[in-house]
Motif scaffolding. Structure first.
Motif, mmCIF file in Angstrom:
data_model
loop_
_atom_site.group_PDB
_atom_site.id
_atom_site.type_symbol
_atom_site.label_atom_id
_atom_site.label_comp_id
_atom_site.label_asym_id
_atom_site.label_seq_id
_atom_site.Cartn_x
_atom_site.Cartn_y
_atom_site.Cartn_z
ATOM 1 N N MET A 1 -4.899 -11.584 -14.892
ATOM 2 C CA MET A 1 -4.601 -10.501 -14.156
ATOM 3 C C MET A 1 -5.382 -10.644 -12.971
ATOM 4 S SD MET A 1 -5.054 -7.696 -17.208
ATOM 5 C CE MET A 1 -5.646 -6.397 -16.065
ATOM 6 N N VAL A 2 -6.712 -11.170 -12.888
ATOM 7 C CA VAL A 2 -7.553 -11.321 -11.859
ATOM 8 C C VAL A 2 -6.737 -12.574 -10.748
ATOM 9 C CG1 VAL A 2 -9.619 -12.095 -10.683
ATOM 10 C CG2 VAL A 2 -9.434 -10.391 -12.580
ATOM 11 N N GLY A 3 -6.317 -13.479 -11.461
ATOM 12 C CA GLY A 3 -5.752 -14.511 -10.588
ATOM 13 C C GLY A 3 -4.504 -13.735 -9.790
ATOM 14 N N SER A 4 -3.641 -13.066 -10.359
ATOM 15 C CA SER A 4 -2.561 -12.532 -9.970
ATOM 16 C C SER A 4 -2.972 -11.416 -8.848
ATOM 17 C CB SER A 4 -1.873 -11.657 -11.157
ATOM 18 O OG SER A 4 -0.601 -10.853 -10.595
ATOM 19 N N MET A 5 -3.862 -10.821 -9.174
ATOM 20 C CA MET A 5 -4.386 -10.123 -7.851
ATOM 21 C C MET A 5 -4.932 -10.406 -6.884
ATOM 22 S SD MET A 5 -7.542 -6.931 -8.370
ATOM 23 C CE MET A 5 -7.769 -5.815 -6.649
ATOM 24 N N HIS A 6 -5.846 -11.833 -6.771
ATOM 25 C CA HIS A 6 -6.147 -12.608 -5.680
ATOM 26 C C HIS A 6 -4.664 -13.154 -4.961
ATOM 27 C CE1 HIS A 6 -10.466 -13.409 -5.856
ATOM 28 N NE2 HIS A 6 -10.316 -12.474 -7.121
ATOM 29 N N ASN A 7 -3.840 -13.625 -5.830
ATOM 30 C CA ASN A 7 -2.840 -14.233 -5.344
ATOM 31 C C ASN A 7 -1.919 -13.036 -4.386
ATOM 32 O OD1 ASN A 7 -3.319 -16.906 -6.259
ATOM 33 N ND2 ASN A 7 -1.903 -16.551 -7.890
ATOM 34 N N PHE A 8 -1.849 -12.114 -5.043
ATOM 35 C CA PHE A 8 -0.938 -10.921 -4.361
ATOM 36 C C PHE A 8 -1.723 -10.337 -3.120
ATOM 37 C CE2 PHE A 8 1.822 -10.656 -7.709
ATOM 38 C CZ PHE A 8 2.868 -9.803 -7.471
ATOM 39 N N SER A 9 -2.941 -10.392 -3.128
ATOM 40 C CA SER A 9 -3.867 -10.017 -1.974
ATOM 41 C C SER A 9 -3.539 -10.845 -0.640
ATOM 42 C CB SER A 9 -5.301 -9.875 -2.405
ATOM 43 O OG SER A 9 -5.636 -9.015 -3.206
ATOM 44 N N TYR A 10 -3.570 -12.216 -0.903
ATOM 45 C CA TYR A 10 -2.952 -13.047 0.208
ATOM 46 C C TYR A 10 -1.858 -12.591 0.819
ATOM 47 C CZ TYR A 10 -7.358 -15.595 -0.278
ATOM 48 O OH TYR A 10 -8.629 -16.210 -0.410
ATOM 49 N N LEU A 11 -0.805 -12.247 -0.208
ATOM 50 C CA LEU A 11 0.651 -11.868 0.336
ATOM 51 C C LEU A 11 0.420 -10.421 0.923
ATOM 52 C CD1 LEU A 11 3.475 -12.354 0.260
ATOM 53 C CD2 LEU A 11 3.619 -11.066 -2.274
ATOM 54 N N GLY A 12 -0.342 -9.744 0.652
ATOM 55 C CA GLY A 12 -0.490 -8.390 1.100
ATOM 56 C C GLY A 12 -1.124 -8.513 2.364
ATOM 57 N N GLY A 13 -2.097 -9.386 2.759
ATOM 58 C CA GLY A 13 -2.637 -9.737 4.054
ATOM 59 C C GLY A 13 -1.443 -10.100 4.757
ATOM 60 N N LEU A 14 -0.475 -10.993 4.552
ATOM 61 C CA LEU A 14 0.697 -11.355 5.502
ATOM 62 C C LEU A 14 1.662 -10.073 5.708
ATOM 63 C CD1 LEU A 14 2.127 -13.426 7.029
ATOM 64 C CD2 LEU A 14 3.327 -13.968 4.664
ATOM 65 N N ILE A 15 1.958 -9.290 4.755
ATOM 66 C CA ILE A 15 2.787 -8.279 4.697
ATOM 67 C C ILE A 15 2.028 -6.958 5.771
ATOM 68 C CG2 ILE A 15 3.755 -6.211 3.740
ATOM 69 C CD1 ILE A 15 4.050 -8.251 1.230
ATOM 70 N N GLY A 16 0.820 -7.183 5.308
ATOM 71 C CA GLY A 16 -0.285 -6.101 6.368
ATOM 72 C C GLY A 16 -0.173 -6.394 7.667
ATOM 73 N N LEU A 17 -0.090 -7.646 8.095
ATOM 74 C CA LEU A 17 -0.297 -8.255 9.227
ATOM 75 C C LEU A 17 0.908 -7.959 9.907
ATOM 76 C CD1 LEU A 17 -1.605 -9.832 11.712
ATOM 77 C CD2 LEU A 17 -0.549 -11.838 10.415
ATOM 78 N N ILE A 18 2.066 -8.272 9.409
ATOM 79 C CA ILE A 18 3.423 -7.913 10.060
ATOM 80 C C ILE A 18 3.589 -6.377 10.359
ATOM 81 C CG2 ILE A 18 5.973 -7.792 9.812
ATOM 82 C CD1 ILE A 18 5.460 -10.470 7.917
ATOM 83 N N ILE A 19 3.213 -5.452 9.314
ATOM 84 C CA ILE A 19 3.162 -3.847 9.519
ATOM 85 C C ILE A 19 2.131 -3.595 10.735
ATOM 86 C CG2 ILE A 19 2.730 -1.718 8.386
ATOM 87 C CD1 ILE A 19 4.103 -3.287 5.817
ATOM 88 N N GLY A 20 1.121 -4.187 10.650
ATOM 89 C CA GLY A 20 -0.013 -3.979 11.610
ATOM 90 C C GLY A 20 0.526 -4.387 13.010
ATOM 91 N N ILE A 21 1.589 -5.463 13.169
ATOM 92 C CA ILE A 21 1.876 -5.800 14.583
ATOM 93 C C ILE A 21 2.759 -4.577 15.001
ATOM 94 C CG2 ILE A 21 3.544 -7.420 15.605
ATOM 95 C CD1 ILE A 21 2.195 -9.618 13.860
ATOM 96 N N ILE A 22 3.900 -4.377 13.998
ATOM 97 C CA ILE A 22 4.853 -3.332 14.183
ATOM 98 C C ILE A 22 4.067 -2.072 14.505
ATOM 99 C CG2 ILE A 22 6.668 -1.790 13.048
ATOM 100 C CD1 ILE A 22 7.300 -4.322 11.262
ATOM 101 N N TYR A 23 2.946 -1.767 13.997
ATOM 102 C CA TYR A 23 2.406 -0.366 14.241
ATOM 103 C C TYR A 23 1.855 -0.359 15.624
ATOM 104 C CZ TYR A 23 -1.372 2.975 14.682
ATOM 105 O OH TYR A 23 -2.270 3.925 15.392
ATOM 106 N N SER A 24 1.252 -1.742 16.028
ATOM 107 C CA SER A 24 0.841 -1.856 17.511
ATOM 108 C C SER A 24 2.123 -1.711 18.687
ATOM 109 C CB SER A 24 -0.076 -3.259 17.496
ATOM 110 O OG SER A 24 -0.652 -3.252 18.685
ATOM 111 N N VAL A 25 2.922 -2.462 18.106
ATOM 112 C CA VAL A 25 4.239 -2.390 19.316
ATOM 113 C C VAL A 25 4.732 -0.882 19.408
ATOM 114 C CG1 VAL A 25 6.520 -3.351 19.528
ATOM 115 C CG2 VAL A 25 4.687 -4.721 18.995
ATOM 116 N N LYS A 26 4.769 -0.395 18.253
ATOM 117 C CA LYS A 26 5.495 1.143 18.276
ATOM 118 C C LYS A 26 4.537 2.021 19.116
ATOM 119 C CE LYS A 26 8.504 1.454 14.591
ATOM 120 N NZ LYS A 26 8.821 2.187 13.372
ATOM 121 N N GLN A 27 3.153 1.995 18.848
ATOM 122 C CA GLN A 27 2.170 2.612 19.697
ATOM 123 C C GLN A 27 2.237 2.496 21.104
ATOM 124 O OE1 GLN A 27 0.160 5.148 18.297
ATOM 125 N NE2 GLN A 27 1.166 4.778 16.869
ATOM 126 N N ARG A 28 2.688 1.156 21.538
ATOM 127 C CA ARG A 28 2.616 0.858 22.839
ATOM 128 C C ARG A 28 4.188 1.624 23.331
ATOM 129 N NH1 ARG A 28 2.373 0.787 27.872
ATOM 130 N NH2 ARG A 28 2.945 -0.764 29.226
#
Length: 192
Positions: free
Chosen positions: A156-183
Motif C-alpha cells: 500500500m505504501v509503495g503504491s502511494m509513493h508511486n502514485f505521488s510521483y504521478l500526481g506530481g506530474l498531473i499536478g504540474l500540468i494543472i499548475g501550468i494550465i492554472y498559470s496560463v488561465k490566470q494570465r
C-alpha cells in the motif's frame, strides 16, 4: 518586485516546499508501514552509513533500525522530494514569466505550486486506496524483501509513493494550465 527576483524566490522556495511535502508524506507512510523504511528506504538511501542506526538483519535481508526512525523517514522524505520541488519550481517559474509583473508572477506561481502539491497528495491517497483494494490481493512484481512481515502495508505504501510521483506530474500540468488561465483572465480583464 521584478520578474527576475520573483523567479529567484520561486527557485528558493520550491525545493524547500518539496522537502517539507516529502517529510509529511513519509511520516504518514511510515505510520502505515515502518517496514517499507527499515527494509527498503533506509537501505536505498544508505542511512546505516550515516551513523544513525545499524543493520539488525542479514547481509542478504537487511533491516536497518535507527535510533530515531521518524527522523530517518524525514531524511528519506526530504531527499526523495526536494529535487522534484525544484523541477516543478523551475517549470512553473518559467511559465510564470508570462505574467505582467513580478508580483503577479510570484503570487500566481506560488498558488500553482500549492495546487500541484494538493493534487500530488490527493493522487497519493488514491494510490494508497488502489494498493489496498487491488494490489494487496494481486501482489505486483515489485521488490518485496524476503523478511517482510506485513506485505499488505508495504505494498500500500509503495503504491502511494508511486502514485505521488504521478500526481506530481498531473499536478504540474494543472499548475501550468492554472498559470496560463490566470494570465488570460488578467489580459481579458485589463485589456493587456
Amino acid at each position: 518586485m521584478n520578474k527576475f527576483i520573483a523567479l529567484i524566490l520561486i527557485l528558493i522556495i520550491a525545493p524547500i516546499l518539496g522537502g517539507i511535502y516529502g517529510i509529511l508524506h513519509d511520516q504518514i507512510t511510515y505510520s502505515i508501514s515502518n517496514e517499507y523504511y527499515t527494509k527498503f528506504k533506509f537501505i536505498q538511501f544508505g542511512l546505516e552509513n550515516w551513523g544513525l542506526g545499524q543493520n539488525n538483519g542479514t547481509e542478504t535481508n537487511p533491516e536497518i533500525l535507527l535510533e530515531n526512525p521518524r527522523f530517518g523517514a524525514s531524511i528519506v522524505g526530504t531527499l526523495a522530494t526536494w529535487w522534484v520541488g525544484m523541477i516543478i519550481g523551475i517549470i512553473l517559474g518559467l511559465v510564470g514569466l508570462i505574467h505582467k509583473t513580478g508580483k503577479k508572477m510570484f503570487k500566481t506561481t506560488l498558488k500553482a505550486f500549492l495546487l500541484t502539491t494538493g493534487i500530488t497528495l490527493l493522487t497519493g491517497i488514491i494510490g494508497l486506496g488502489y494498493g489496498k483494494l487491488f494490489l494487496t490481493e494481486n501482489r505486483p512484481n515489485w521488490y518485496l524483501p524476503e523478511n517482510l512481515i506485513d506485505y499488505d502495508s508495504f505494498i500500500m505504501v509503495g503504491s502511494m509513493h508511486n502514485f505521488s510521483y504521478l500526481g506530481g506530474l498531473i499536478g504540474l500540468i494543472i499548475g501550468i494550465i492554472y498559470s496560463v488561465k490566470q494570465r488570460k483572465n488578467n489580459a481579458t480583464q485589463y485589456g493587456v
